[in-house]
Motif scaffolding. Structure first.
Motif, PDB file in Angstrom:
ATOM      1  N   PRO A 275       0.824  -1.216   0.000  1.00 42.65           N
ATOM      2  CA  PRO A 275       0.000   0.000   0.000  1.00 42.65           C
ATOM      3  C   PRO A 275       0.855   1.261   0.000  1.00 42.65           C
ATOM      4  O   PRO A 275       2.022   1.248   0.404  1.00 42.65           O
ATOM      5  N   PHE A 276       0.239   2.324  -0.436  1.00 41.33           N
ATOM      6  CA  PHE A 276       0.871   3.644  -0.343  1.00 41.33           C
ATOM      7  C   PHE A 276      -0.182   4.596   0.188  1.00 41.33           C
ATOM      8  O   PHE A 276      -1.175   4.878  -0.477  1.00 41.33           O
ATOM      9  N   TRP A 277       0.043   5.073   1.418  1.00 40.40           N
ATOM     10  CA  TRP A 277      -0.872   5.996   2.073  1.00 40.40           C
ATOM     11  C   TRP A 277      -0.328   7.416   1.929  1.00 40.40           C
ATOM     12  O   TRP A 277       0.870   7.645   2.096  1.00 40.40           O
ATOM     13  N   GLN A 278      -1.207   8.359   1.663  1.00 43.36           N
ATOM     14  CA  GLN A 278      -0.828   9.772   1.630  1.00 43.36           C
ATOM     15  C   GLN A 278      -1.788  10.564   2.517  1.00 43.36           C
ATOM     16  O   GLN A 278      -3.003  10.343   2.490  1.00 43.36           O
ATOM     17  N   TYR A 279      -1.237  11.492   3.279  1.00 48.50           N
ATOM     18  CA  TYR A 279      -2.026  12.331   4.166  1.00 48.50           C
ATOM     19  C   TYR A 279      -1.261  13.623   4.398  1.00 48.50           C
ATOM     20  O   TYR A 279      -0.058  13.719   4.083  1.00 48.50           O
ATOM     21  N   THR A 280      -1.936  14.612   4.915  1.00 41.86           N
ATOM     22  CA  THR A 280      -1.292  15.896   5.160  1.00 41.86           C
ATOM     23  C   THR A 280      -0.105  15.719   6.084  1.00 41.86           C
ATOM     24  O   THR A 280      -0.237  15.251   7.209  1.00 41.86           O
ATOM     25  N   GLY A 281       1.061  16.057   5.581  1.00 41.83           N
ATOM     26  CA  GLY A 281       2.259  15.991   6.395  1.00 41.83           C
ATOM     27  C   GLY A 281       3.065  14.720   6.261  1.00 41.83           C
ATOM     28  O   GLY A 281       4.114  14.587   6.902  1.00 41.83           O
ATOM     29  N   GLY A 282       2.610  13.763   5.435  1.00 45.01           N
ATOM     30  CA  GLY A 282       3.419  12.554   5.331  1.00 45.01           C
ATOM     31  C   GLY A 282       2.837  11.477   4.439  1.00 45.01           C
ATOM     32  O   GLY A 282       1.834  11.670   3.747  1.00 45.01           O
ATOM     33  N   PHE A 283       3.488  10.312   4.483  1.00 41.73           N
ATOM     34  CA  PHE A 283       3.059   9.156   3.711  1.00 41.73           C
ATOM     35  C   PHE A 283       3.552   7.899   4.424  1.00 41.73           C
ATOM     36  O   PHE A 283       4.381   7.955   5.334  1.00 41.73           O
TER      37      PHE A 283
ATOM     38  N   ILE B  49      -7.437  10.995   3.611  1.00 44.71           N
ATOM     39  CA  ILE B  49      -6.437   9.938   3.660  1.00 44.71           C
ATOM     40  C   ILE B  49      -6.546   9.163   2.346  1.00 44.71           C
ATOM     41  O   ILE B  49      -7.587   8.567   2.048  1.00 44.71           O
ATOM     42  N   LYS B  50      -5.493   9.205   1.552  1.00 46.27           N
ATOM     43  CA  LYS B  50      -5.493   8.539   0.245  1.00 46.27           C
ATOM     44  C   LYS B  50      -4.798   7.184   0.355  1.00 46.27           C
ATOM     45  O   LYS B  50      -3.727   7.067   0.950  1.00 46.27           O
ATOM     46  N   TYR B  51      -5.431   6.188  -0.269  1.00 48.18           N
ATOM     47  CA  TYR B  51      -4.918   4.815  -0.230  1.00 48.18           C
ATOM     48  C   TYR B  51      -4.731   4.320  -1.650  1.00 48.18           C
ATOM     49  O   TYR B  51      -5.648   4.408  -2.476  1.00 48.18           O
ATOM     50  N   THR B  52      -3.543   3.804  -1.961  1.00 48.69           N
ATOM     51  CA  THR B  52      -3.239   3.340  -3.315  1.00 48.69           C
ATOM     52  C   THR B  52      -2.464   2.033  -3.243  1.00 48.69           C
ATOM     53  O   THR B  52      -1.610   1.848  -2.368  1.00 48.69           O
ATOM     54  N   VAL B  53      -2.773   1.110  -4.162  1.00 48.88           N
ATOM     55  CA  VAL B  53      -1.936  -0.071  -4.362  1.00 48.88           C
ATOM     56  C   VAL B  53      -1.465  -0.055  -5.811  1.00 48.88           C
ATOM     57  O   VAL B  53      -2.179   0.418  -6.708  1.00 48.88           O
ATOM     58  N   TYR B  54      -0.244  -0.551  -6.018  1.00 53.19           N
ATOM     59  CA  TYR B  54       0.334  -0.557  -7.359  1.00 53.19           C
ATOM     60  C   TYR B  54       0.321  -1.977  -7.917  1.00 53.19           C
ATOM     61  O   TYR B  54       0.836  -2.908  -7.304  1.00 53.19           O
ATOM     62  N   THR B  55      -0.289  -2.121  -9.096  1.00 53.19           N
ATOM     63  CA  THR B  55      -0.405  -3.399  -9.764  1.00 53.19           C
ATOM     64  C   THR B  55       0.453  -3.375 -11.028  1.00 53.19           C
ATOM     65  O   THR B  55       0.899  -2.307 -11.463  1.00 53.19           O
ATOM     66  N   PRO B  56       0.704  -4.537 -11.646  1.00 53.32           N
ATOM     67  CA  PRO B  56       1.478  -4.549 -12.898  1.00 53.32           C
ATOM     68  C   PRO B  56       0.871  -3.665 -13.980  1.00 53.32           C
ATOM     69  O   PRO B  56       1.566  -3.188 -14.872  1.00 53.32           O
ATOM     70  N   GLY B  57      -0.426  -3.432 -13.895  1.00 52.78           N
ATOM     71  CA  GLY B  57      -1.087  -2.603 -14.901  1.00 52.78           C
ATOM     72  C   GLY B  57      -1.249  -1.155 -14.495  1.00 52.78           C
ATOM     73  O   GLY B  57      -1.815  -0.364 -15.239  1.00 52.78           O
ATOM     74  N   GLY B  58      -0.761  -0.805 -13.312  1.00 50.01           N
ATOM     75  CA  GLY B  58      -0.871   0.575 -12.876  1.00 50.01           C
ATOM     76  C   GLY B  58      -1.491   0.707 -11.497  1.00 50.01           C
ATOM     77  O   GLY B  58      -1.922  -0.283 -10.894  1.00 50.01           O
ATOM     78  N   PRO B  59      -1.573   1.923 -10.966  1.00 49.92           N
ATOM     79  CA  PRO B  59      -2.092   2.145  -9.615  1.00 49.92           C
ATOM     80  C   PRO B  59      -3.619   2.123  -9.563  1.00 49.92           C
ATOM     81  O   PRO B  59      -4.293   2.484 -10.525  1.00 49.92           O
ATOM     82  N   VAL B  60      -4.123   1.707  -8.421  1.00 48.31           N
ATOM     83  CA  VAL B  60      -5.559   1.759  -8.139  1.00 48.31           C
ATOM     84  C   VAL B  60      -5.701   2.411  -6.774  1.00 48.31           C
ATOM     85  O   VAL B  60      -5.024   2.020  -5.819  1.00 48.31           O
ATOM     86  N   GLY B  61      -6.568   3.406  -6.658  1.00 49.60           N
ATOM     87  CA  GLY B  61      -6.648   4.129  -5.412  1.00 49.60           C
ATOM     88  C   GLY B  61      -8.043   4.500  -4.980  1.00 49.60           C
ATOM     89  O   GLY B  61      -9.001   4.445  -5.765  1.00 49.60           O
ATOM     90  N   ASP B  62      -8.136   4.877  -3.722  1.00 46.51           N
ATOM     91  CA  ASP B  62      -9.386   5.345  -3.134  1.00 46.51           C
ATOM     92  C   ASP B  62      -8.995   6.282  -1.986  1.00 46.51           C
ATOM     93  O   ASP B  62      -7.821   6.431  -1.663  1.00 46.51           O
ATOM     94  N   SER B  63      -9.965   6.915  -1.369  1.00 44.42           N
ATOM     95  CA  SER B  63      -9.661   7.828  -0.270  1.00 44.42           C
ATOM     96  C   SER B  63     -10.851   7.919   0.667  1.00 44.42           C
ATOM     97  O   SER B  63     -11.979   7.544   0.318  1.00 44.42           O
ATOM     98  N   THR B  64     -10.590   8.426   1.852  1.00 41.19           N
ATOM     99  CA  THR B  64     -11.651   8.653   2.824  1.00 41.19           C
ATOM    100  C   THR B  64     -11.313   9.912   3.607  1.00 41.19           C
ATOM    101  O   THR B  64     -10.147  10.278   3.738  1.00 41.19           O
ATOM    102  N   GLN B  65     -12.338  10.571   4.112  1.00 36.72           N
ATOM    103  CA  GLN B  65     -12.128  11.819   4.844  1.00 36.72           C
ATOM    104  C   GLN B  65     -12.412  11.617   6.326  1.00 36.72           C
ATOM    105  O   GLN B  65     -13.356  10.914   6.703  1.00 36.72           O
TER     106      GLN B  65
END
Length: 254
Positions: free
Chosen positions: A63-71, A89-105
């Motif tokens: 996973p790759f998490w992104q949020y204000t001030g860090g990751f 809070i952004k959540y992403t996983v990287y697959t062989p075909g590219g990234p897929v992501g979602d987020s929640t507040q």
């Protein structure tokens, strides 16, 4: 010669076509759909500055998490959001075909009382409301800028007051520290506003400003040698010497 040029162009065209075809065949679609993402973002009961991140997507994706001030790249992680406000809070996983992501507040209800527990934060910045500092031109010695020996707290060698500040046009400079959503620093020089950030080390009693500076500053990490409700003295520490700035709370008179 003409035939040679035509042949060369045909070879280049075929090469570009081959590369384009190979590239397009190697780029597939993401191997999972957004609907297959599974993750949770929860806050600690009674202390919602503490946030728990949990990646639950099956398939061994990192996973790759992104949020204000860090990751973060951890499957499970605990983060601290010290300022009140709404956060994505952004959540992403990287697959062989590219990234897929979602987020929640999420919403953090107040500035972290533990993170800002040192009295220095409130004296310098007065919480989200902020505190504005100006030159202490009416300090009893009348010297608010200069230098001195390595342990001096007031100018002793090179001493300057209001007349010097006027000569360089900085007598009305103002600087404001506040904690509204970030460690904000605002510098006002003759109506020109510069927005920046600051970092405060409450153990070492130092302050560092990024993106601006104090009036007549040297872009140093400044040592706080005096700080109360009305007075702020900063120094740049040298080897056996100090540059010294004396400020006061705007509205305060000696």
């Amino acid at each position: 010669m003409k035939n040679y040029i035509i042949l060369s162009l045909l070879v280049l065209a075929c090469a570009f076509t081959a590369c384009t075809k190979e590239d397009s065949e190697s780029m597939g679609s993401p191997t999972i759909a957004q609907s297959s993402l599974k993750f949770s973002v929860t806050q600690k009961d009674g202390y919602d500055n503490i946030v728990y991140l949990n990646s639950q997507t099956s398939g061994g994706y990192i996973p790759f998490w992104q949020y204000t001030g860090g990751f973060s790249k951890k499957m499970l992680d605990t983060i601290n959001l010290p300022f009140a406000g709404n956060y994505w809070i952004k959540y992403t996983v990287y697959t062989p075909g590219g990234p897929v992501g979602d987020s929640t507040q999420i919403t953090v209800s107040e500035n972290d009382p533990e993170y800002f527990s040192s009295a220095t934060w409130n004296l310098l910045a007065n919480g989200a409301e902020g505190r504005t500092w100006v030159w202490a031109v009416d300090v009893p010695t009348l010297y608010c800028y200069g230098n001195g020996p390595g342990d001096a707290t007031t100018p002793a060698w090179w001493t300057n007051g209001l007349s010097y500040l006027q000569s360089v046009g900085v007598q009305n400079d103002e600087m404001t520290f506040d904690l509204k959503g970030a460690k904000n620093f605002t510098f006002n020089h003759n109506g020109t506003i510069t927005k920046a950030i600051f970092d405060l080390d409450t153990t070492a009693q130092t302050v560092k400003i990024t993106g601006s500076d104090i009036s007549l500053g040297t872009k140093a990490t400044y040592k706080i040698v005096k700080l109360n409700d009305n007075e702020l003295t900063l120094v740049e520490q040298g080897d056996g010497w100090r540059n010294i700035w004396l400020f006061k709370r705007k509205g305060y008179s000696y």
